[in-house]
Enzyme design. Structure first.
Site, PDB file in Angstrom:
ATOM      1  CG  ASP A  36      -2.108  -0.729   1.165  1.00 62.72           C
ATOM      2  OD1 ASP A  36      -2.484  -1.058   0.036  1.00 62.72           O
ATOM      3  OD2 ASP A  36      -2.740  -0.985   2.203  1.00 62.72           O
ATOM      4  CE  LYS A  58      -6.634   5.359   1.172  1.00 62.64           C
ATOM      5  NZ  LYS A  58      -7.060   6.168   2.220  1.00 62.64           N
ATOM      6  N   GLY A  89       0.082  -0.795   5.822  1.00 66.41           N
ATOM      7  CA  GLY A  89       0.585   0.100   6.855  1.00 66.41           C
ATOM      8  C   GLY A  89      -0.080  -0.218   8.195  1.00 66.41           C
ATOM      9  N   GLY A  90       0.671  -0.060   9.270  1.00 70.89           N
ATOM     10  CA  GLY A  90       0.103  -0.256  10.607  1.00 70.89           C
ATOM     11  C   GLY A  90      -0.294  -1.701  10.840  1.00 70.89           C
ATOM     12  CG  ASP A  91      -3.235  -4.635  13.278  1.00 68.10           C
ATOM     13  OD1 ASP A  91      -2.489  -5.494  13.774  1.00 68.10           O
ATOM     14  OD2 ASP A  91      -4.432  -4.858  12.978  1.00 68.10           O
ATOM     15  CB  THR A 119      -2.398   0.122  15.103  1.00 67.14           C
ATOM     16  OG1 THR A 119      -3.304   0.899  14.318  1.00 67.14           O
ATOM     17  CG2 THR A 119      -2.547   0.487  16.566  1.00 67.14           C
ATOM     18  CB  ALA A 120      -1.271   4.951  12.962  1.00 71.96           C
ATOM     19  CG  MET A 171      -7.942   7.780   7.414  1.00 69.57           C
ATOM     20  SD  MET A 171      -8.877   6.384   6.809  1.00 69.57           S
ATOM     21  CE  MET A 171      -9.165   5.440   8.297  1.00 69.57           C
ATOM     22  N   GLY A 200       4.080   9.864  11.800  1.00 73.35           N
ATOM     23  CA  GLY A 200       4.599   9.374  13.077  1.00 73.35           C
ATOM     24  C   GLY A 200       5.573   8.218  12.925  1.00 73.35           C
TER      25      GLY A 200
HETATM   26  C1  SAM Z   1      -6.356   3.698   6.070  1.00 77.16           C
HETATM   27  S1  SAM Z   1      -5.784   4.099   7.678  1.00 77.16           S
HETATM   28  C2  SAM Z   1      -4.730   2.719   7.961  1.00 77.16           C
HETATM   29  C3  SAM Z   1      -4.391   2.498   9.408  1.00 77.16           C
HETATM   30  C4  SAM Z   1      -3.440   1.332   9.625  1.00 77.16           C
HETATM   31  N1  SAM Z   1      -4.031   0.080   9.269  1.00 77.16           N
HETATM   32  C5  SAM Z   1      -2.947   1.275  11.067  1.00 77.16           C
HETATM   33  O1  SAM Z   1      -3.233   0.303  11.772  1.00 77.16           O
HETATM   34  O2  SAM Z   1      -2.235   2.210  11.471  1.00 77.16           O
HETATM   35  C6  SAM Z   1      -4.694   5.408   7.340  1.00 77.16           C
HETATM   36  C7  SAM Z   1      -4.622   6.447   8.439  1.00 77.16           C
HETATM   37  O3  SAM Z   1      -3.841   5.953   9.525  1.00 77.16           O
HETATM   38  C8  SAM Z   1      -3.151   7.027  10.131  1.00 77.16           C
HETATM   39  N2  SAM Z   1      -1.715   6.769  10.010  1.00 77.16           N
HETATM   40  C9  SAM Z   1      -1.128   5.696   9.487  1.00 77.16           C
HETATM   41  N3  SAM Z   1       0.214   5.781   9.588  1.00 77.16           N
HETATM   42  C10 SAM Z   1       0.468   6.955  10.204  1.00 77.16           C
HETATM   43  C11 SAM Z   1       1.657   7.622  10.597  1.00 77.16           C
HETATM   44  N4  SAM Z   1       2.868   7.102  10.391  1.00 77.16           N
HETATM   45  N5  SAM Z   1       1.549   8.821  11.207  1.00 77.16           N
HETATM   46  C12 SAM Z   1       0.349   9.375  11.441  1.00 77.16           C
HETATM   47  N6  SAM Z   1      -0.812   8.790  11.091  1.00 77.16           N
HETATM   48  C13 SAM Z   1      -0.757   7.597  10.484  1.00 77.16           C
HETATM   49  C14 SAM Z   1      -3.551   8.300   9.402  1.00 77.16           C
HETATM   50  O4  SAM Z   1      -4.654   8.863  10.069  1.00 77.16           O
HETATM   51  C15 SAM Z   1      -3.957   7.733   8.054  1.00 77.16           C
HETATM   52  O5  SAM Z   1      -4.823   8.606   7.359  1.00 77.16           O
END
Ligand code: SAM
Length: 247
Positions: A36, A58, A89-91, A119-120, A171, A200
């Site tokens: 992603d 995306k 990204g994240g979880d 996760t973020a 988001m 972050g």
């Molecule tokens: C579609 S969501 C995915 C979240 C992801 N699955 C997680 O567990 O972090 C995307 C949103 O996660 C947040 N996000 C993800 N990575 C980030 C980062 N490194 N710093 C700040 N916000 C982040 C932002 O709000 C971004 O718009």
């Protein structure tokens, strides 16, 4: 031919050191990696050169695939006998559409495993020096999406204005004005501390602290861009004392 397998893997929020050992091992073993927009270049660079790498991005991007095509591509690659890593990204199970992708695999009879990621909320809070819970300030924490639907952010506002609760909004940048106004309208005190964490855990992390009343101006003045996370609650006041990471 033997059917392969899909590994739905969380890459964490940015810092490559936050990958799990299992995620790192799978990236070395995969035949194909679908990734992603939020997966950083440092992590993509860890994948062996010979591995097929597919950016599926995306919906907003020109070079991305719609969700249903991503789902069927995963199934197709696995049915070719490949070890497929779906890197998010994240979880993958937190605002990551991981569930939707797995449902399709179940329908197609493809086996899979899920590898959680940082996760973020956890990553940004840690690297900003903001504990999401603290015995003196917050006994609960809620993860929410501020994603706009029909131009409005639909959240259960009355449940969110609650003492001793931290709110983490993913988001939330586009709908920031509506979020700020709604929380105040439903009774949040205008001086409630807020942090915005941009990119972050990465080497470009920026953290801005403000109040729910002034947060829109702070985001505009500093030209905050996505990805950014909002942390709302008394715990934000600890950032002054506990910040440790400098990007
Ligand atoms: C579609 S969501 C995915 C979240 C992801 N699955 C997680 O567990 O972090 C995307 C949103 O996660 C947040 N996000 C993800 N990575 C980030 C980062 N490194 N710093 C700040 N916000 C982040 C932002 O709000 C971004 O718009």
């Amino acid at each position: 031919m033997m059917t392969g397998k899909v590994f739905l893997v969380g890459a964490g929020p940015g810092d490559p050191d936050l990958l799990t050992i299992k995620a790192h091992r799978l990236l070395q073993q995969a035949d194909v990696v679908l990734y992603d927009r939020l997966v950083g270049a440092d992590i993509i660079a860890m994948i062996p050169e010979a591995t097929e790498k597919l950016y599926v991005g995306k919906a907003k991007s020109l070079h991305s695939l719609p969700q249903d095509q991503i789902n069927s591509l995963l199934a197709r690659k696995a049915k070719e006998g490949k070890v497929v890593v779906r890197l998010k990204g994240g979880d993958p199970f937190i605002f990551g559409r991981g569930g939707e992708e797995l449902e399709e695999l179940v329908e197609e009879g493809v086996s899979f495993e899920v590898v959680p990621g940082v996760t973020a909320a956890a990553g940004c809070a840690a690297y900003a020096g903001i504990p999401l819970t603290h015995r003196d300030y917050a006994q609960s924490v809620r993860f929410l999406t501020g994603h706009l639907k029909d131009g409005t952010t639909e959240l259960p506002w009355d449940e969110l204005v609650h003492p001793s609760q931290t709110l983490v909004i993913y988001m939330g940048l586009t709908g920031l004005e509506s979020i700020s106004q709604s929380l105040i309208r439903f009774g949040m005190r205008p001086s409630m501390p807020v942090a915005i964490v941009e990119k972050g855990t990465s080497s470009e992390q920026r953290v801005f602290t403000s109040t729910i009343k002034d947060v829109v101006g702070v985001a505009q003045q500093n030209e905050v861009k996505s990805p950014a996370l909002l942390i709302i609650g008394e715990v934000v006041t600890l950032q002054d004392k506990l910040a440790w990471f400098s990007a």
